[in-house]
Design a protein around this motif. Structure first.
Motif, PDB file in Angstrom:
ATOM      1  N   GLN B 166       0.829  -1.202   0.000  1.00  0.00           N
ATOM      2  CA  GLN B 166       0.000   0.000   0.000  1.00  0.00           C
ATOM      3  C   GLN B 166       0.866   1.256   0.000  1.00  0.00           C
ATOM      4  OE1 GLN B 166      -2.091   1.047   3.557  1.00  0.00           O
ATOM      5  NE2 GLN B 166      -3.735   2.042   2.450  1.00  0.00           N
ATOM      6  N   GLN B 167       1.924   1.211   0.831  1.00  0.00           N
ATOM      7  CA  GLN B 167       2.792   2.375   0.923  1.00  0.00           C
ATOM      8  C   GLN B 167       3.469   2.677  -0.419  1.00  0.00           C
ATOM      9  OE1 GLN B 167       5.093   1.807   4.410  1.00  0.00           O
ATOM     10  NE2 GLN B 167       5.331   3.988   4.788  1.00  0.00           N
ATOM     11  N   LEU B 168       3.856   1.612  -1.126  1.00  0.00           N
ATOM     12  CA  LEU B 168       4.492   1.807  -2.423  1.00  0.00           C
ATOM     13  C   LEU B 168       3.485   2.319  -3.446  1.00  0.00           C
ATOM     14  CD1 LEU B 168       6.872  -1.253  -2.740  1.00  0.00           C
ATOM     15  CD2 LEU B 168       7.462   1.156  -2.456  1.00  0.00           C
ATOM     16  N   GLY B 171       2.625   5.924  -2.438  1.00  0.00           N
ATOM     17  CA  GLY B 171       3.790   6.798  -2.330  1.00  0.00           C
ATOM     18  C   GLY B 171       3.987   7.394  -0.961  1.00  0.00           C
ATOM     19  N   GLY B 172       3.606   6.674   0.086  1.00  0.00           N
ATOM     20  CA  GLY B 172       3.812   7.177   1.437  1.00  0.00           C
ATOM     21  C   GLY B 172       2.730   6.679   2.355  1.00  0.00           C
ATOM     22  N   ALA B 173       2.616   7.331   3.512  1.00  0.00           N
ATOM     23  CA  ALA B 173       1.662   6.872   4.503  1.00  0.00           C
ATOM     24  C   ALA B 173       0.242   7.294   4.153  1.00  0.00           C
ATOM     25  CB  ALA B 173       2.042   7.414   5.877  1.00  0.00           C
ATOM     26  N   GLU B 174       0.090   8.406   3.460  1.00  0.00           N
ATOM     27  CA  GLU B 174      -1.257   8.849   3.128  1.00  0.00           C
ATOM     28  C   GLU B 174      -1.319   9.403   1.712  1.00  0.00           C
ATOM     29  OE1 GLU B 174      -1.969  12.568   5.588  1.00  0.00           O
ATOM     30  OE2 GLU B 174      -0.367  11.539   6.640  1.00  0.00           O
ATOM     31  N   TYR B 175      -2.557   9.599   1.274  1.00  0.00           N
ATOM     32  CA  TYR B 175      -2.771  10.098  -0.088  1.00  0.00           C
ATOM     33  C   TYR B 175      -2.218  11.508  -0.258  1.00  0.00           C
ATOM     34  CZ  TYR B 175      -5.731   6.383  -1.894  1.00  0.00           C
ATOM     35  OH  TYR B 175      -6.193   5.197  -2.381  1.00  0.00           O
ATOM     36  N   GLY B 176      -1.612  11.760  -1.402  1.00  0.00           N
ATOM     37  CA  GLY B 176      -1.068  13.082  -1.667  1.00  0.00           C
ATOM     38  C   GLY B 176      -0.527  13.159  -3.081  1.00  0.00           C
ATOM     39  N   LEU B 178       2.230  12.244  -4.370  1.00  0.00           N
ATOM     40  CA  LEU B 178       2.910  11.059  -4.910  1.00  0.00           C
ATOM     41  C   LEU B 178       1.927   9.957  -5.278  1.00  0.00           C
ATOM     42  CD1 LEU B 178       6.037  10.977  -2.595  1.00  0.00           C
ATOM     43  CD2 LEU B 178       5.907  11.684  -4.972  1.00  0.00           C
ATOM     44  N   ARG B 182       2.328   8.494  -8.977  1.00  0.00           N
ATOM     45  CA  ARG B 182       2.524   7.049  -9.150  1.00  0.00           C
ATOM     46  C   ARG B 182       1.386   6.419  -9.935  1.00  0.00           C
ATOM     47  NH1 ARG B 182       5.983   3.969  -5.379  1.00  0.00           N
ATOM     48  NH2 ARG B 182       7.683   5.401  -5.082  1.00  0.00           N
TER      49      ARG B 182
END
Lengths: 189, 597
Positions: B166-168, B171-176, B178, B182
């Motif tokens: 999920q993190q990949l 693109g991180g801990a939360e939606y944004g 990245l 991606r």
């Protein structure tokens, strides 16, 4: 299409005879050189793509959300937006909404529940008429304390309670966190 | 010319290639049932063309995605048609894929020696589904945002690798930002490239094995791909294109919801219709069984489909395969229907859809205003709009004492009785008329719930004004009402205030003299005593109301006479921006698009 290869220059004429040992060295060399050349961009690319894994969890600490007076006295929950500084990759936002919580008074305290459903991440709504929380996606149902109150609820755990403190008499501070959905234990994202 | 082409052929051998491509021999002749593969190739080609055009105007970041799609949809020449075609052709592709798959199943074209090609096709099916899933998020509207959150949540439930996966993905801990970059890289780069490679392999293998001639058709005269089959394929592609264009024109193009907002509930979050069955499916798996529902069972079903070429060797294999596919499609259809029916029967969902549409319409109205979209993005438009935010803040902070037309601003009825005035229409002539009405001033609409119910104002309205004769009241009060209300300078009343300027001037005189004489307690236009009654100069204006909410205990408001009204501004309980939003909402001072369009 199948006769394409016959026209290609590489298959014209008999292949040159090469001694077996030299042939082996040439093959091994070709593979090695090719691999080294290829690994450089692949390695750099993989590192860049995996970068999100190395970013740790973000802890915003305690955030002031509202005042006690804004929470209904009758014990019904109310939704509040949580604002804090937030960095999203290359943008940094000062004091921006980062999420939402339901705040509710119990006999002697205030409880804070993250609005996000622990099942699959939808926004849980409060059904005032029915005195419960319900997720609009897969129908998980929670009581006003956030506990699952229906055996057929797909949610594996209660709504995520957050740490709350009342400071300076009537300021309500919450430690806002998100947790991984779809598992029994609360794992911070 | 011929010479030039001869030279080109000599150097490239293009004629051989062209011959190979076009002069495919078709045993049993060209047929309509062979068109599905070509329509799919066509549909995917259309997606490439429209996709690249959209790409040329799209911006993959959290503050530009919705905005650029808005631009494409509403301002770019033909943008809405291109986006509409891309949107509906994606759905047509799914339909054509199912038809193609069923055609292959019925004709037994998946059996030896075509197993590998069947697997290629299956992979292509998943690539198309992946393209739809990634594409759904890209407009970064509420619908795509919340529906995709469910999808990535399911990915995070994958045993062992789930959280990292999920993190990949996002693109991180939360939606944004990245998440968008991606998803866009997948949608416009990785998946299409894989698709081209697989299609080349698929067509190559198809040509290697030739068409699967249906039983009984072997005796028909043979045909040629060019032009016999190409003509039929072309007609089929035209039908597909016409259907898609018809849908675009009929619906007005692809819908764009309000910008994604993680703090705003979106109950109507649903995936695209061809994923609804999966969405519905997950409802049946109670806690602890998510992985079974989301991963294991779907995985097994796909496994059976992938094994069909091998199962087909068994004596009853073909019948089993056909029966399995029909049952699967029937199940999918059933779940889709259930999902639709349950949503249609749920008043909360129906209401949520209406609200979502209103929000989407409002943000489009704001974006189309002369002020346009600020660099902070479309979401900032909604967050700074009194029409949207006013009632929210009112419901959250004001409605524990005040009401708005009897409700909390959002239509809810708080359980406690109101203990302060109803602020709907505050400052208007209608509101002033009510406070000067002996029958209404002490009701919960005005001072009924407050300490002022026994105060001098109520006493004056109930006793002082009633001592006037009916003629006096009919003569004086309307002028006072107009004059006081004019102090508010309400934008919606501007025309009436201008037209009644003469009467308003008379009303001001009346306010400053007996028998009405407001200035006995109030300060008005520089005249009068200010003994803890609110100043009436500029009463109900934006500035007056901002100050009142900021701190009602100031001298020019209620001073020491203030009942229970909190000093929202002094206590930093509401920011100046929030106070402004509530005030503008109460004063009905928000942007409205010109009526004629």
């Amino acid at each position: 299409m199948s006769d394409l290869n016959d026209d290609s220059g590489f298959s014209d004429g008999p292949a040159a005879e090469i001694p077996p040992r030299r042939s082996f060295l040439a093959k091994a060399g070709a593979i090695l050189v090719g691999a080294v050349a290829g690994l450089i961009p692949v390695g750099a690319g993989a590192a860049a793509l995996l970068d999100p894994l190395r970013r740790g969890t973000r802890d915003t600490g305690m955030v002031r959300v509202t005042r006690l007076s804004a929470i209904p006295l009758d014990g019904s929950p109310k939704k509040f937006t949580v604002e804090a500084d937030r960095t999203d990759a290359w943008s940094t936002y000062a004091n921006t909404p980062i999420g939402a919580v339901y705040l509710r008074r119990t006999d002697d305290a205030v409880i804070a529940l993250n609005v996000v459903c622990p099942h699959a991440g939808c926004f849980v709504r409060h059904l005032a008429d029915e005195g419960r929380f319900s997720c609009p996606c897969h129908n998980s149902s929670f009581d006003l304390d956030g506990e699952v109150n229906n055996a057929s609820s797909p949610s594996p755990r209660a709504m995520d309670a957050l740490a709350v403190e009342v400071r300076n008499g009537d300021e309500v501070w919450v430690r806002f966190e998100n947790f991984l959905p779809g598992r029994e234990e609360k794992v911070p994202v | 010319m011929t010479k030039l082409l001869d030279w080109l052929d000599d150097r490239t051998g293009y004629r051989g290639l062209l011959n190979g491509a076009l002069h495919e021999h078709i045993p049993g002749g060209a047929r309509w049932r062979y068109v599905w593969g070509s329509t799919l190739t066509f549909a995917i080609a259309v997606q490439f063309v429209t996709g690249i055009v959209l790409w040329a105007a799209y911006s993959a970041n959290a503050q530009g995605a919705w905005e650029s799609v808005y631009f494409i949809q509403n301002q770019m020449l033909g943008g809405w048609i291109v986006r509409g075609i891309h949107h509906f052709m994606a759905q047509a592709t799914i339909v054509l894929l199912v038809l193609h798959l069923m055609q292959v199943m019925i004709d037994g074209a998946y059996r030896a020696p075509r197993e590998v090609n069947f697997w290629f096709g299956l992979l292509l099916l998943f690539l198309v589904l992946g393209l739809s899933l990634t594409g759904y998020l890209l407009p970064w509207d509420q619908k795509g945002y919340w529906a995709t959150k469910v999808a990535t949540s399911i990915a995070s439930m994958t045993p062992v690798i789930g959280p990292s996966l999920q993190q990949l993905l996002i693109g991180g801990a939360e939606y944004g930002h990245l998440t968008l970059t991606r998803f866009f890289a997948l949608h416009a780069g990785v998946l299409p490239a894989a698709m081209v490679a697989l299609i080349v392999g698929h067509v190559y293998l198809f040509r290697r094995h030739g068409v699967t001639v249906p039983e009984g058709a072997e005796k028909a005269p043979d045909g040629n791909f060019w032009p016999d089959q190409v003509l039929k394929d072309g007609v089929a592609c035209l039908v597909v294109m016409a259907t898609v264009l018809g849908l675009v024109l009929w619906t007005g193009g692809a819908h764009l919801g309000a910008p994604a907002d993680p703090t705003e509930p979106y109950s109507a979050a649903r995936p695209e219709w061809y994923f609804l069955f999966l969405f519905q499916w997950l409802k049946y798996f109670p806690a602890g069984w998510e992985v079974v529902g989301a991963h294991i069972i779907p995985g097994l079903l796909v496994g059976v489909i992938a094994a069909m070429p091998i199962l087909g060797k068994w004596r009853l294999g073909h019948r089993f395969n056909l029966g399995f596919m029909v049952a699967l499609l029937a199940g999918v259809g059933m779940l889709t229907w259930l999902a639709r029916a349950q949503d249609a029967a749920d008043p909360n969902i129906v209401q949520a859809k209406i609200e979502a549409d209103e929000r989407a319409a409002r943000v489009e109205e704001l974006a189309a205003s002369p002020a346009g979209i600020p660099p902070e993005g479309g979401l900032a438009l909604l967050r700074s709009d009194p029409l949207i935010q006013g009632p929210q803040i009112f419901a959250a902070r004001c409605s524990s004492c005040h009401r708005f037309e009897g409700h909390d601003g959002l239509g809810g009825i708080p359980s406690d009785e109101p203990s302060a005035s109803d602020l709907a229409g505050f400052g208007s002539r209608g509101w002033v008329q009510g406070i000067l009405d002996a029958d209404r001033v002490a009701t919960s609409e005005y001072f009924g719930g407050t300490d002022h119910a026994r105060g001098r104002m109520v006493r004056f309205v109930q006793r002082g004004l009633t001592q006037l004769t009916d003629e006096e009241r009919a003569e004086l009060l309307p002028k006072v009402i107009m004059a006081l209300s004019a102090e508010a300078g309400l934008p919606r009343q501007a025309a009436a205030d201008a037209a009644d300027a003469q009467t308003i001037a008379e009303g001001r005189e009346i306010m400053q003299s007996e028998p009405v004489n407001c200035v006995r307690c109030h300060l008005f236009q520089g005249v009068g005593a200010d003994d803890d009654a609110p100043v009436l100069t500029g009463w109900g204006s934006r500035e007056w109301m901002m100050g009142m909410i900021h701190d009602p205990t100031q001298e020019q408001y209620y001073g020491e006479n203030n009942d229970r009204m909190p000093s929202f501004g002094v206590d930093e309980d509401l920011s100046e921006t929030e106070i402004g939003l509530v005030v503008d909402w109460l004063r009905q001072d928000w942007y409205e698009a010109p009526a004629s369009r």
